[in-house]
Design an enzyme around this catalytic site. Sequence first.
Site, short mmCIF file in Angstrom:
data_model
loop_
_atom_site.label_atom_id
_atom_site.label_comp_id
_atom_site.label_asym_id
_atom_site.label_seq_id
_atom_site.Cartn_x
_atom_site.Cartn_y
_atom_site.Cartn_z
N ARG A 21 0.85 -1.18 0.00
CA ARG A 21 0.00 0.00 0.00
C ARG A 21 0.90 1.25 0.00
NH1 ARG A 21 2.06 2.34 3.97
NH2 ARG A 21 0.38 3.83 3.82
N GLY A 22 0.21 2.40 -0.13
CA GLY A 22 0.95 3.64 -0.24
C GLY A 22 1.11 3.95 -1.72
N ALA A 23 0.76 5.18 -2.10
CA ALA A 23 0.66 5.49 -3.53
C ALA A 23 1.93 5.17 -4.33
CB ALA A 23 0.25 6.95 -3.69
N ASP A 204 -2.42 10.70 -2.44
CA ASP A 204 -2.70 9.56 -3.33
C ASP A 204 -3.01 10.00 -4.75
OD1 ASP A 204 -3.29 8.56 -0.46
OD2 ASP A 204 -2.94 6.80 -1.70
N LYS A 215 -5.35 9.92 2.65
CA LYS A 215 -6.02 9.05 3.62
C LYS A 215 -7.16 9.76 4.34
CE LYS A 215 -5.51 5.56 4.25
NZ LYS A 215 -6.43 4.59 3.58
O1 MRU Z 1 -4.76 3.07 2.05
P1 MRU Z 1 -3.28 3.35 1.99
O2 MRU Z 1 -2.56 2.89 3.19
O3 MRU Z 1 -2.67 2.87 0.70
O4 MRU Z 1 -3.22 4.92 1.96
C1 MRU Z 1 -1.99 5.59 1.89
C2 MRU Z 1 -2.15 7.01 2.18
O5 MRU Z 1 -3.18 7.60 2.01
C3 MRU Z 1 -1.01 7.70 2.70
O6 MRU Z 1 -1.45 8.66 3.60
C4 MRU Z 1 -0.16 8.41 1.74
O7 MRU Z 1 -0.20 9.72 1.95
C5 MRU Z 1 -0.02 8.15 0.38
S1 MRU Z 1 1.34 7.06 0.24
C6 MRU Z 1 2.80 7.87 0.66
#
Ligand code: MRU
Length: 300
Positions: A21-23, A204, A215
């Site tokens: 996970r994480g963009a 994201d 998030k």
């Molecule tokens: O649902 P996730 O864990 O994939 O969401 C990730 C996020 O939203 C993070 O806050 C983030 O800012 C993006 S990844 C560095």
Amino acid sequence: MWLSIETPEHMIDAIQNLSIRGAPLLGLAGIYGLYVSAKCSTTFSQFLVYSQKIRNARPTAVNLSKMVDRILERYTSITDLGILQDLLLREAFHYEKELEEESNLISTFGATLIETNDSILTHCNTGSLATLGLGTALGVIKQSYFQGKNISVFFTETRPLLQGARLTSYELWKSEIPATMIIESSVGFVMQNKLVNKVIVGADRIAVNGDTANKIGTYMIAVLAKENKIPFYIAAPCSTFDKKIQSGKDIMIEYRSGNELSPMFEENQQNIINPAFDITPIEFISGFITEKGILKQPDL
Ligand code: MRU
């Protein structure tokens, strides 16, 4: 613990259950997803079907669909699955390095905004576990600390899947950065009591006008930051900017199962909504920290 992914189905599952996970990391998973798809396909059309499933495994972080589209476009004339596998693996190794360099540059640019005695609030997990390298928002925090700045950190638990409590806390602890965890509902309290003076979060997807998906809970934090006159920064690679989306209202938000909020509601899911992301409008954002430098809205 290592997860060995050998099939496209397993990759889709790992993306959807957030093992990956994480963009930025989702962009890399997209390329590896194409590689396992090429490996497991017997025909080129089967490969294309898998590719689209990988591309659409999670809808909000643009990095996944963007990387899959970019790579498919690059090799559009190659239909030999053996040749494709070699090319895709090479692309994945190359992108791994690129991601690491990008997040380290973001960390270095972002650290120029941080002064000694700053107290920084961050949300979710934006460190090495989401990006490789140091991270985006968390990378800025780490880099500032490694530069010897005396900073303090507040991070949110990040309901409902606890990316803050499980992942950010681990990364901060590994880096030996002293930090304090709060629940999201305490953000107003810590701001009102002047316990933080800067906010840095990740993203994201960022629309052309600067509206930013991140998030769930980010919008609430941004509104509170503005109310309390606290600068609110987004740290993200340029790959998270989406030239095809004009404003936040066009960003697709992923809704996840109500089960994640609490298994005891299993029988009653019609009464739960569980959006994984929200949109922070540009007017709440003080700047964007990218690998190319720090941008204000007009530079977008
Ligand atoms: O649902 P996730 O864990 O994939 O969401 C990730 C996020 O939203 C993070 O806050 C983030 O800012 C993006 S990844 C560095």
